[in-house]
Design a protein around this motif. Structure first.
Motif, short mmCIF file in Angstrom:
data_model
loop_
_atom_site.label_atom_id
_atom_site.label_comp_id
_atom_site.label_asym_id
_atom_site.label_seq_id
_atom_site.Cartn_x
_atom_site.Cartn_y
_atom_site.Cartn_z
N GLY A 174 7.25 19.98 15.11
CA GLY A 174 6.12 20.90 15.02
C GLY A 174 5.23 20.72 13.81
N LEU A 175 5.55 19.77 12.92
CA LEU A 175 4.77 19.61 11.69
C LEU A 175 3.34 19.16 11.97
CD1 LEU A 175 7.00 18.01 8.89
CD2 LEU A 175 5.91 20.26 8.88
N ASP A 176 3.19 18.15 12.79
CA ASP A 176 1.85 17.62 13.05
C ASP A 176 0.95 18.70 13.67
OD1 ASP A 176 2.57 15.17 12.06
OD2 ASP A 176 2.80 14.21 14.02
N GLU A 177 1.50 19.45 14.60
CA GLU A 177 0.72 20.49 15.26
C GLU A 177 0.36 21.61 14.28
OE1 GLU A 177 3.20 18.33 18.20
OE2 GLU A 177 3.60 19.29 16.27
N ALA A 178 1.30 22.00 13.44
CA ALA A 178 1.05 23.10 12.50
C ALA A 178 0.02 22.71 11.44
CB ALA A 178 2.35 23.52 11.82
N LEU A 179 0.05 21.44 10.99
CA LEU A 179 -0.81 21.01 9.90
C LEU A 179 -2.19 20.54 10.37
CD1 LEU A 179 1.83 21.24 8.31
CD2 LEU A 179 1.21 19.14 7.12
N ALA A 180 -2.38 20.38 11.65
CA ALA A 180 -3.67 19.90 12.15
C ALA A 180 -4.80 20.80 11.66
CB ALA A 180 -3.66 19.86 13.68
N GLY A 181 -5.77 20.22 10.96
CA GLY A 181 -6.91 20.97 10.46
C GLY A 181 -6.66 21.74 9.18
N ALA A 182 -5.48 21.60 8.60
CA ALA A 182 -5.16 22.34 7.37
C ALA A 182 -5.77 21.68 6.15
CB ALA A 182 -3.65 22.45 7.18
N ALA A 183 -6.29 22.49 5.24
CA ALA A 183 -6.82 21.99 3.97
C ALA A 183 -5.76 22.03 2.88
CB ALA A 183 -8.02 22.81 3.55
N VAL A 184 -4.85 23.00 2.98
CA VAL A 184 -3.85 23.22 1.93
C VAL A 184 -2.48 23.46 2.57
CG1 VAL A 184 -3.15 24.68 -0.02
CG2 VAL A 184 -5.58 24.26 0.41
N VAL A 185 -1.45 22.90 1.95
CA VAL A 185 -0.07 23.20 2.33
C VAL A 185 0.62 23.79 1.11
CG1 VAL A 185 2.18 22.21 2.91
CG2 VAL A 185 0.13 21.46 4.13
N VAL A 186 1.27 24.93 1.31
CA VAL A 186 2.09 25.54 0.26
C VAL A 186 3.54 25.36 0.68
CG1 VAL A 186 2.61 27.61 -1.06
CG2 VAL A 186 0.28 27.24 -0.19
N ASP A 187 4.29 24.64 -0.12
CA ASP A 187 5.67 24.26 0.23
C ASP A 187 6.66 25.12 -0.55
OD1 ASP A 187 8.08 23.09 0.82
OD2 ASP A 187 7.62 21.16 -0.13
N VAL A 188 7.25 26.10 0.14
CA VAL A 188 8.29 26.93 -0.48
C VAL A 188 9.57 26.86 0.34
CG1 VAL A 188 6.73 28.50 -1.69
CG2 VAL A 188 7.32 28.98 0.68
#
Length: 249
Positions: free
Chosen positions: A43-57
Motif C-alpha cells: 500500500g505504500l505506492d498508493e498512499a504516497l501518490a501525490g504526497a509532498a511530505v512524509v512524516v515517519d513515526v
C-alpha cells in the motif's frame, strides 16, 4: 498539500494527523490497520501518490536486537523507494536523543541505521530527535523493576510530553527541509531516579526507587548525559507536574 503520516494511528502519529487536518491539509494516516505496511511495502505506492511530505513515526513491533534492526532497515528502504517514485519533497522522521551514544542497545543501533538511510536517500529531510516521552514513565519504571525496587541508572533525564512532540513534528512538516537533525526535550532536566521517584509517588506506587550500581538503560550502558541533549535543543513547556495534572484530569 498532501501529507502522509506513516505510523499515523499510533500515540504520536494520531496526534500529528489531527493537528495537520485541523490546518486544512490532505492528511493520510498510514499504518497496517489502514492497509499501508512500511515493512512489507504493501500500500505504500498508493498512499504516497501525490504526497509532498512524509512524516515517519513508524515503530517496530519487537524491540529484540535482530528484529528491530531488520524492521528499520527494511521499512526505511521501502519508504525511500516509494518516496522517490512519488516525488516527495520532504521526509520528516522521529528519532531519539542519544541514539549514537548507546551503541550496545539494539533499539538505538536500529534508529541510527534508520537515520543513515534517510540521510543517504537523496530526499530532502529533517530528523527530529526527541528525549523519552512522559507517557513512557510507567513502562520505564516497570522495565527497571526488581521486586519492590526500581533500579534506575543515576544519569540525567529530560522527558517530553507526546503532545508537544506531535506539535513540533507537525510544524516541521510544514516547514522547509532542514537537511539535518533537531533535538527536542522537555523543560525539566533532573536525575533519572528523581523523576521516576516523583512519578511513582504521584500515582501512589509504593515501590522504592534506588540508583542502579551499574548505569544501564534497558541493558545499554549509559553515562550522565546519554539520554539528554548535549547541544542546542528546542524545549517543550509541559513539565512532569503539569503532565500529571493533565493526566488525572
Amino acid at each position: 498539500m498532501k501529507i502522509v503520516v506513516v505510523g499515523g494511528t499510533g500515540l504520536i502519529g494520531s496526534k500529528i494527523v489531527a493537528i495537520l487536518r485541523g490546518t486544512g491539509h490532505d492528511v493520510v494516516a498510514a499504518s497496517p490497520s489502514t492497509g499501508v505496511n512500511a515493512l512489507t511495502g504493501q500500500g505504500l505506492d498508493e498512499a504516497l501518490a501525490g504526497a509532498a511530505v512524509v512524516v515517519d513515526v513508524v515503530n517496530a513491533p519487537s524491540f529484540e536486537d535482530r528484529p528491530v534492526m531488520d524492521f528499520f532497515h527494511t521499512s526505511g528502504r521501502n519508504l525511500a523507494a516509494a518516496e522517490k517514485k512519488a516525488g516527495v519533497k520532504h521526509h520528516v522522521a522521529l528519532s531519539i536523543v542519544g541514539t549514537d551514544g548507546v551503541s550496545d542497545l539494539g533499539y538505538f543501533r536500529a534508529k541510527v541505521e534508520q537515520e543513515r538511510l534517510i540521510k543517504e536517500s537523496g530526499i530532502p529531510y529533517t530528523i527530529v530527535r526527541a528525549t523519552q516521552f512522559l507517557e513512557f514513565l510507567p513502562m520505564l519504571a516497570d522495565g527497571h523493576a526488581d521486586g519492590d525496587q526500581v533500579r534506575i541508572a543515576p544519569v540525567l533525564f529530560q522527558p517530553i510530553a507526546a503532545e508537544e512532540v506531535a506539535a513540533i513534528l507537525a510544524e516541521t512538516a510544514l516547514a522547509a527541509p532542514f537537511n539535518g537533525t533537531i533535538d527536542i526535550a522537555g523543560p525539566e532536566r533532573a536525575p533519572f531516579p528523581d523523576i521516576i521517584r516523583r512519578y511513582l509517588k504521584a500515582v501512589g506506587d509504593t515501590r522504592v526507587v534506588v540508583s542502579a550500581a551499574e548505569p544501564r538503560y534497558f541493558g545499554g550502558r549509559v553515562v550522565e548525559q546519554s539520554l539528554v541533549p548535549t547541544g542546542p535543543a528546542r524545549l517543550g513547556r509541559i513539565g512532569l507536574d503539569d503532565w500529571l495534572r493533565r493526566s488525572k484530569a
